[in-house]
Design a protein around this motif. Sequence first.
Motif: not given
Length: 103
Positions: A84-93
């Motif tokens: 899943s790439k969902e977390q790849q584009v989540s707000d990591w900051a």
Amino acid sequence: AVEAQFSSVASELLLSNRLIKTGFMVSGDLRKLSGSFPHIPGLRRVNNVLELTTLARKAYPSQSKVSLGSLARLTALSLGYQLSKEQQVSDWAHRPLTQEQIA
């Protein structure tokens, strides 16, 4: 001080012949990093790199380049697991990180 420490650690790890660095299309990532940080020797030359696309072409010679052209497709083919790439584009900051980002 922090950048000097990073340079030292990155160079030691990436230039090491004892460690195998593994990645999917990793050469492009390394080119971008060395372009951003040209003064860090370990980003200009990396020893012992196992490129998963090369390994995949040898492991699955009858598969087309397209079927092996993404990490998600290679993972599904090799491990039967859907990435899943969902977390790849989540707000990591944003802190704290969510359980999904950590997993």
